[in-house]
Design an enzyme around this catalytic site. Structure first.
Site, PDB file in Angstrom:
ATOM      1  N   HIS A  22      -3.123-130.059 -75.014  1.00  0.00           N
ATOM      2  CA  HIS A  22      -2.636-129.292 -73.861  1.00  0.00           C
ATOM      3  C   HIS A  22      -1.167-129.599 -73.583  1.00  0.00           C
ATOM      4  O   HIS A  22      -0.335-128.681 -73.460  1.00  0.00           O
ATOM      5  CB  HIS A  22      -3.484-129.626 -72.633  1.00  0.00           C
ATOM      6  CG  HIS A  22      -3.046-128.951 -71.380  1.00  0.00           C
ATOM      7  ND1 HIS A  22      -3.596-127.775 -70.931  1.00  0.00           N
ATOM      8  CD2 HIS A  22      -2.084-129.287 -70.464  1.00  0.00           C
ATOM      9  CE1 HIS A  22      -2.996-127.407 -69.807  1.00  0.00           C
ATOM     10  NE2 HIS A  22      -2.086-128.319 -69.494  1.00  0.00           N
ATOM     11  N   GLU A  23      -0.841-130.886 -73.489  1.00  0.00           N
ATOM     12  CA  GLU A  23       0.536-131.255 -73.169  1.00  0.00           C
ATOM     13  C   GLU A  23       1.487-130.918 -74.312  1.00  0.00           C
ATOM     14  O   GLU A  23       2.658-130.604 -74.080  1.00  0.00           O
ATOM     15  CB  GLU A  23       0.613-132.753 -72.843  1.00  0.00           C
ATOM     16  CG  GLU A  23      -0.215-133.180 -71.641  1.00  0.00           C
ATOM     17  CD  GLU A  23       0.132-132.412 -70.371  1.00  0.00           C
ATOM     18  OE1 GLU A  23       1.273-131.921 -70.251  1.00  0.00           O
ATOM     19  OE2 GLU A  23      -0.751-132.274 -69.510  1.00  0.00           O
ATOM     20  N   HIS A  26       2.917-127.464 -73.739  1.00  0.00           N
ATOM     21  CA  HIS A  26       4.080-127.452 -72.842  1.00  0.00           C
ATOM     22  C   HIS A  26       5.327-127.974 -73.575  1.00  0.00           C
ATOM     23  O   HIS A  26       6.413-127.379 -73.491  1.00  0.00           O
ATOM     24  CB  HIS A  26       3.815-128.344 -71.620  1.00  0.00           C
ATOM     25  CG  HIS A  26       2.733-127.839 -70.720  1.00  0.00           C
ATOM     26  ND1 HIS A  26       2.694-126.556 -70.224  1.00  0.00           N
ATOM     27  CD2 HIS A  26       1.642-128.479 -70.191  1.00  0.00           C
ATOM     28  CE1 HIS A  26       1.641-126.412 -69.439  1.00  0.00           C
ATOM     29  NE2 HIS A  26       0.989-127.570 -69.407  1.00  0.00           N
TER      30      HIS A  26
END
Length: 448
Positions: A22-23, A26
């Site tokens: 997920h990170e 980003h």
């Protein structure tokens, strides 16, 4: 490894993989948009391990594993070197900021598709949806009979017990009649409807399924194995014998036979069995023995084993697995938003929320069921992270996306005062949901 430590270990594996992915979404999009990333953290709090990259970014693993973050150069958090203003987050066009924020949930969706693709190629061993109904249950009222095989639920084809259970569990939340198509042991199809509208309101899915009374059918009472030296072998029972009666009482299936042995041996250990062996009908006498297997509770046994359940393994080639993974992702995404909608409207009970304890328990059990099952579990948790993060709650990605959509409409950023107020509201909502999920986990453990 016992259940507690196994659950903790597989929870850390699950969160480590999914939070990192997920990170990284980003991080990767931020770098592509020219934003300087200061820190990439898996976990919160004090750093357990950190390293400074050649790009100037600090990579770390922190002590609290319940999430992570990507810290970017941001003018809202302090003065920015004039030479670096072009790499500052808020200086970027709003569409780039939207892309950076949306990348986390997008990468979770991508992970879901890839994990399901691998699962379908490996093949997930499952049980065929051959069912029976508990006496006087809603399933019996609907017309479910022993040996029925579920073919369709609400128009969708079903090939495994876990798929059938998922479809029924989701349908119980709406408590509306559920159409099904089943075939009997001879292959004759018939349509019926589960009367889910008769389920009581406000219960969790587990209680609904218990009330429904639909369960896997027990195999026939055939001695698939006969253990040498045990009472059945001593009494003359052979592999393949079909047990018709115990002490004159007819036997419906292997589960019924097991319960009759337990009940009648407690009165008199010597049991009179009527069996079918080919064309012969024989009467045998077997003296049951009370034993505790592997440290369990002592129970009456005669030393035979049942036939294994009918298996239904989903396995596809690489190309077909892509389509199956995309279809499953879309279907489960719809179900997730449907569940959220029903909770908000009051149709579904908040008791269905599960927290970190529940996730840890399922992580441990799915890991022990094999790689394909664990990949399926990772895919579902990853999808849940994507859906939750897209909710328009401040502090979540969806809340930031809401701010940027407002900025697109009004032509200027949302004021810091509004954003700060939103942060407080978002934190309150988030902690409330986490507390409720934690309470549900504890309640399930204490009531089990």
């Amino acid at each position: 490894m016992n259940a507690f430590f196994g659950s903790v270990f597989w929870l850390l594996v699950t969160l480590g993989v999914l939070v990192t992915f997920h990170e990284f979404g980003h991080y990767w999009v931020a770098r592509r948009c020219g934003v300087k990333v200061l820190r990439f953290s898996v976990g919160f709090g004090r750093a357990l391990w950190s390293r400074k990259g050649r790009d100037g970014c600090e990579y770390q693993i922190a002590a609290i594993p319940l999430g992570g973050y990507v810290k970017m150069l941001d003018a809202r958090e302090g003065e920015v070197d004039p030479a670096l203003r072009g790499q500052e987050f808020t200086a970027k066009p709003v569409w780039q900021r939207i892309a950076i924020v949306a990348a986390g949930p997008a990468f979770n969706l991508l992970f879901t598709v890839v994990a399901l693709w691998l699962m379908f190629m490996l093949g997930k061993p499952d049980i065929a949806p051959i069912v029976t109904a508990a006496p006087h249950s809603l399933a019996a009222e609907a017309g479910i009979q022993a040996g029925d095989r579920i073919q369709r639920i609400d128009g969708d084809a079903v090939s495994t017990w876990s798929d059938a259970l998922d479809a029924i569990a989701n349908a119980t939340l709406g408590r509306q009649p559920l159409p099904m198509v089943v075939t009997d042991p001879h292959g004759t199809p018939r349509s019926l409807s589960l009367p889910l509208q008769k389920l009581p309101a406000g219960q969790d899915v587990g209680r609904y399924l218990d009330t429904l009374g639909l369960r896997l059918a027990s195999p026939p009472a055939i001695a698939a194995t006969v253990v040498p030296g045990q009472p059945a072998a001593a009494g003359g029972l052979r592999v393949g014998d079909l047990i018709r009666q115990v002490n004159g009482q007819p036997v419906a299936d292997f589960e019924d036979f097991r319960s009759q042995v337990t009940r009648q041996a407690a009165i008199q250990p010597t049991l009179k069995l009527q069996i079918q062996r080919g064309d012969q009908q024989l009467d045998l006498s077997v003296t049951a023995r009370k034993e505790a297997l592997q440290g369990g509770v002592a129970r009456w046994l005669i030393g035979i084993g049942s036939q294994p359940p009918v298996m239904a393994t989903l396995r596809y080639g690489p190309l077909k697995a892509v389509g199956a993974a995309l279809t499953a992702t879309w279907h489960n995404t719809r179900q997730s938003f449907n569940l959220i909608g029903k909770m908000l409207s009051g149709q579904a009970s908040p008791r269905n929320l599960s927290g970190v304890i529940g996730i840890a328990q399922v992580a441990n059990s799915s890991a022990h069921m094999g790689l394909a099952w664990f990949l399926n579990f990772l895919a579902m948790v990853s999808l849940s992270l994507a859906v939750i993060n897209l909710l328009p709650i401040p502090v979540l990605d969806g809340g930031h996306l809401l701010y940027y959509l407002i900025e697109l409409v009004k032509g200027s950023p949302v004021s810091e005062r509004v954003m700060l107020a939103g942060q407080y509201v978002g934190l309150m909502l988030l902690f409330t949901l986490m507390g409720l999920a934690f309470y549900n986990d504890i309640h399930r453990i204490l009531s089990s």
